[in-house]
Scaffold this motif. Structure first.
Motif, PDB file in Angstrom:
ATOM      1  N   ARG A 249       5.168  12.536   1.073  1.00 33.45           N
ATOM      2  CA  ARG A 249       4.580  13.208  -0.096  1.00 33.45           C
ATOM      3  C   ARG A 249       4.333  14.680   0.187  1.00 33.45           C
ATOM      4  O   ARG A 249       4.529  15.531  -0.677  1.00 33.45           O
TER       5      ARG A 249
ATOM      6  N   GLN B 215       2.267   1.770  -3.430  1.00 35.95           N
ATOM      7  CA  GLN B 215       1.246   2.284  -4.346  1.00 35.95           C
ATOM      8  C   GLN B 215       1.101   3.802  -4.200  1.00 35.95           C
ATOM      9  O   GLN B 215       0.936   4.528  -5.172  1.00 35.95           O
ATOM     10  N   GLN B 216       1.210   4.273  -2.950  1.00 35.52           N
ATOM     11  CA  GLN B 216       1.031   5.713  -2.713  1.00 35.52           C
ATOM     12  C   GLN B 216       2.238   6.525  -3.181  1.00 35.52           C
ATOM     13  O   GLN B 216       2.129   7.707  -3.464  1.00 35.52           O
TER      14      GLN B 216
ATOM     15  N   GLU C 143       0.850  -1.211   0.000  1.00 41.51           N
ATOM     16  CA  GLU C 143       0.000   0.000   0.000  1.00 41.51           C
ATOM     17  C   GLU C 143       0.879   1.251   0.000  1.00 41.51           C
ATOM     18  O   GLU C 143       0.649   2.195  -0.765  1.00 41.51           O
ATOM     19  N   LEU C 144       1.930   1.246   0.798  1.00 41.37           N
ATOM     20  CA  LEU C 144       2.832   2.408   0.844  1.00 41.37           C
ATOM     21  C   LEU C 144       3.453   2.631  -0.542  1.00 41.37           C
ATOM     22  O   LEU C 144       3.511   3.751  -1.052  1.00 41.37           O
TER      23      LEU C 144
ATOM     24  N   ASP D 235       2.908   5.946   7.430  1.00 40.58           N
ATOM     25  CA  ASP D 235       2.036   6.864   6.683  1.00 40.58           C
ATOM     26  C   ASP D 235       2.844   7.561   5.592  1.00 40.58           C
ATOM     27  O   ASP D 235       3.673   8.431   5.881  1.00 40.58           O
TER      28      ASP D 235
ATOM     29  N   SER E  97       1.881   9.702   3.519  1.00 38.16           N
ATOM     30  CA  SER E  97       1.443  11.060   3.166  1.00 38.16           C
ATOM     31  C   SER E  97       2.439  12.104   3.652  1.00 38.16           C
ATOM     32  O   SER E  97       2.483  13.214   3.115  1.00 38.16           O
TER      33      SER E  97
END
Ligand SMILES: O=C(CCC(O)(O)[C@H](Cc1ccccc1)NC(=O)c1ccccc1)N[C@@H](Cc1c[nH]c2ccccc12)C(=O)O
Ligand SMILES: [Zn+2]
Length: 601
Positions: free
Chosen positions: A567, A207-208, A204-205, A562, A564
């Motif tokens: 990013r 993918q982000q 998941e990480l 996380d 985010s």
């Protein structure tokens, strides 16, 4: 019962004292070998490893006698120690298998650490070593053919020579894992993360983070096409792996000069200033220590300066790959690093010092808890401080920059230089153990090892080998951590959580405010903030005594990795890259019909 708890404490304390003494002896012989590769040191290390394994087995058998009892204890601190000490590790192997396993790992690591290649420009001179010679060529040469020679010959003299060792190693590693109740060694390596959704969380990480990586990849490919021409660097294809400034294409920081967005702005590579100011490796380590002390963290003990090896010793073979050492006696802590006076090595110095700071912060815990909250935390400590050190504001403070240009273009230049080491690393940090987990689980069979490696290198990094590969090659073996048998997913975890740590510390230091555009995350420098340092110290002192989500929560307020935050740090660059790639009509992503690797039929 009170009596049971009392007996448990005494039992654990006795094992802790003996375990630390045995650890000191074993670590010393391992240090002697790693810092001076001789037959004598190799034998002493092999003997000490077997002796230590005997102790581990004895301790484990005594812990097992408590089965059915320790689970009833009320104190979680005691139960967690029993939980950790219930896993024996490779010492579960029968003696002759363990001896073979240890010798294979030592042999593979020796081949890697002593490998030399011939000089492209002077084929009769064949004593070029990875550090400093080959890293310098990959960093500075812009000669396509010279880079191809170095890239190919390094793999010829490392990976090819350990492929058969690795086959035996995998079988014995899996045998040890099964003796510990795991399906294979890959599962045993994930045990410290204490999460049964860990692999999914990692996917998941990635993918982000992949979209940001793809934008950066497209931008850099255009710059390399301008430099080397469309024949070598096509518009839509993968990037040849040897042109990215690093032997494994894991950090593209050294081609910043080819990629800088606004060339008329000051360069952020302070290597020239470090050299002209007469920096030495010693000065670099002292600078790093001053940063830790400015945060109210612990300075290095005298033994550290007495026994560390911070420059490459001449006239002997040693393992140059940097490492930090805890001698299990709350006294002797060391770093061994073949340091050069470059900005990149200043970052690595902070990385290694971060390990020692963690050792110092948890040195009074029982041995079972003298580890990172998870292995990724251990890799992140030094890198967090390096995020502050890398800012133009901090480099100005320590006199390595004589001016800071505070404008949007300088900002983009800075963010790109950071992305060339932090974002480019992510697919690499992820794929190494993606490959190894499949090898341990048997999903990737031996006669497909090298082509499975290149499938991942192509799919995740969008790179290709400069020359076609085959199953006679063993390219994973050309990267330290494979012969060195060191897990790698820890670095991917570190590159995500270090930005979460950074954000939490920047808030405590008053250096970051989401509502204040003059205080973005990428301009934060926590240096001299005791609020930040105390918060970091509070987490480090936990060692592995608490599960890592709890340690993370204590520092950051959240219990999850996380993406985010990283990013958010790079947001201005992500917007700029998307616009710039759009403006140049760049194809985002890569495709090819080339056969990168032939699995012989
Ligand atoms: O391998 C390293 C640094 C070496 C190490 O400090 O991680 C070292 C590796 C090692 C492990 C086991 C035995 C021998 C060497 N790890 C430690 O010394 C260590 C010590 C105690 C606890 C955990 C790790 N870095 C990785 C990638 C990397 C992550 N962050 C970076 C920052 C700057 C440069 C490189 C990196 C690499 O070079 O590919
Ligand atoms: Zn490390």
């Amino acid at each position: 019962s009170e009596q049971l708890e009392e007996d448990a404490r005494n039992f654990l304390h006795e094992l802790d004292v003996k375990g630390s003494e045995e650890c000191t002896v074993a670590t010393m012989t391992s240090w002697n070998y790693a810092s001076d590769i001789t037959e004598k040191h190799k034998k002493e290390k092999a003997a000490a490893e077997l002796k230590y394994a005997e102790w581990e087995k004895e301790a484990w058998e005594r812990v097992r006698k408590w089965n059915g009892k320790w689970e009833t204890l009320s104190d979680p601190y005691l139960k967690r120690q029993f939980k950790f000490m219930s896993i024996l590790g490779t010492a579960a192997l029968p003696k002759h298998d363990l001896e073979k396993y240890n010798n294979l790992v030592t042999e593979m690591s020796t081949v890697y650490s002593t490998a030399k290649i011939c000089d492209y420009k002077n084929p009769r001179s064949c004593k070029l070593e990875l550090e400093p010679d080959l890293t310098k060529i990959l960093r500075t040469s812009r000669d396509y053919d010279e880079l191809e020679h170095v890239w190919k010959m390094w793999r010829y003299n490392t990976g090819r020579r350990i492929r058969d060792h690795y086959k035996l190693f995998v079988r014995l590693a899996n045998k040890a894992a099964k003796l510990n109740g795991f399906d294979n060694m890959g599962d045993m390596w994930l045990y410290p993360y204490e999460s049964d959704t860990f692999r999914d969380d990692l996917a998941e990480l990635w993918q982000q983070l992949n979209p940001l990586y793809q934008q950066l990849h497209a931008y850099v490919r255009r710059k390399l096409r301008q430099k080397y021409g469309e024949h070598y660097v096509t518009r839509r294809g993968p990037i040849p792996a040897h042109l990215l400034g690093n032997m494994w294409a894991q950090n593209w920081g050294h081609i910043y000069d080819l990629a800088i967005p606004f060339p008329h702005k000051a360069s952020l590579d302070v290597t020239p200033q470090m050299v002209s100011k007469g920096y030495t490796p010693r000065r670099m380590f002292e600078l790093s220590e001053e940063f830790f002390v400015s945060l109210n963290l612990t300075r290095m003990p005298p033994e550290f300066w007495q026994h560390s090896i911070i420059e490459k010793p001449q006239g002997r073979d040693l393992v140059c790959h940097a490492s930090a050492w805890d001698f299990c006696n709350a006294k002797d802590f060391r770093i061994k690093q073949c340091t050069e006076v470059t900005m990149n090595d200043l970052i690595t110095v902070h990385h290694e010092m971060g390990h020692v700071e963690y050792f110092l912060q948890y040195q009074n815990l029982p041995k079972a808890f003298r580890d990172g909250a998870n292995p990724g935390f251990h890799e992140a400590v030094g890198d967090v401080l390096a995020l502050s050190v890398s800012t133009p504001k901090h480099l100005l403070k320590i006199g390595l920059l004589n001016e800071v240009q505070d404008d949007p273009e300088a900002d983009i230049n800075f963010l790109l230089s950071m992305a060339l080491s932090k974002i480019t690393f992510l697919p690499f940090g992820y794929l190494i153990d993606l490959w190894r987990w499949d090898v341990f689980s048997g999903k990737t069979l031996e006669n497909d090892w090298n082509c499975a490696w290149w499938d991942l290198r192509y799919k995740l990094q969008g790179i290709k080998p400069p020359v076609q590969r085959s199953e006679y090659d063993f390219d994973p073996g050309a990267k330290y951590h494979i012969p060195g048998n060191t897990p790698y997913i820890r670095y991917f975890v570190s590159f995500v959580v270090q930005f979460q740590f950074h954000k939490a510390l920047c808030i405590k230091a008053g250096e970051y405010d989401p509502l204040d555009p003059s205080k973005p995350l990428h301009k934060c420098d926590i240096d001299h903030s005791t609020e930040a340092g105390n918060a970091l110290g509070d987490m480090l002192q936990l060692g592995s005594s608490k599960e890592w989500p709890e340690a993370l929560e204590i520092l950051t307020g959240t219990r999850k990795m996380d993406a985010s935050v990283i990013r958010e740090y790079f947001k201005p660059l992500e917007l700029w890259l998307a616009k710039d790639n759009e403006r140049h009509g760049e194809f985002i992503g890569w495709e090819t019909d080339e056969i990168l690797c032939t699995s012989e039929v």
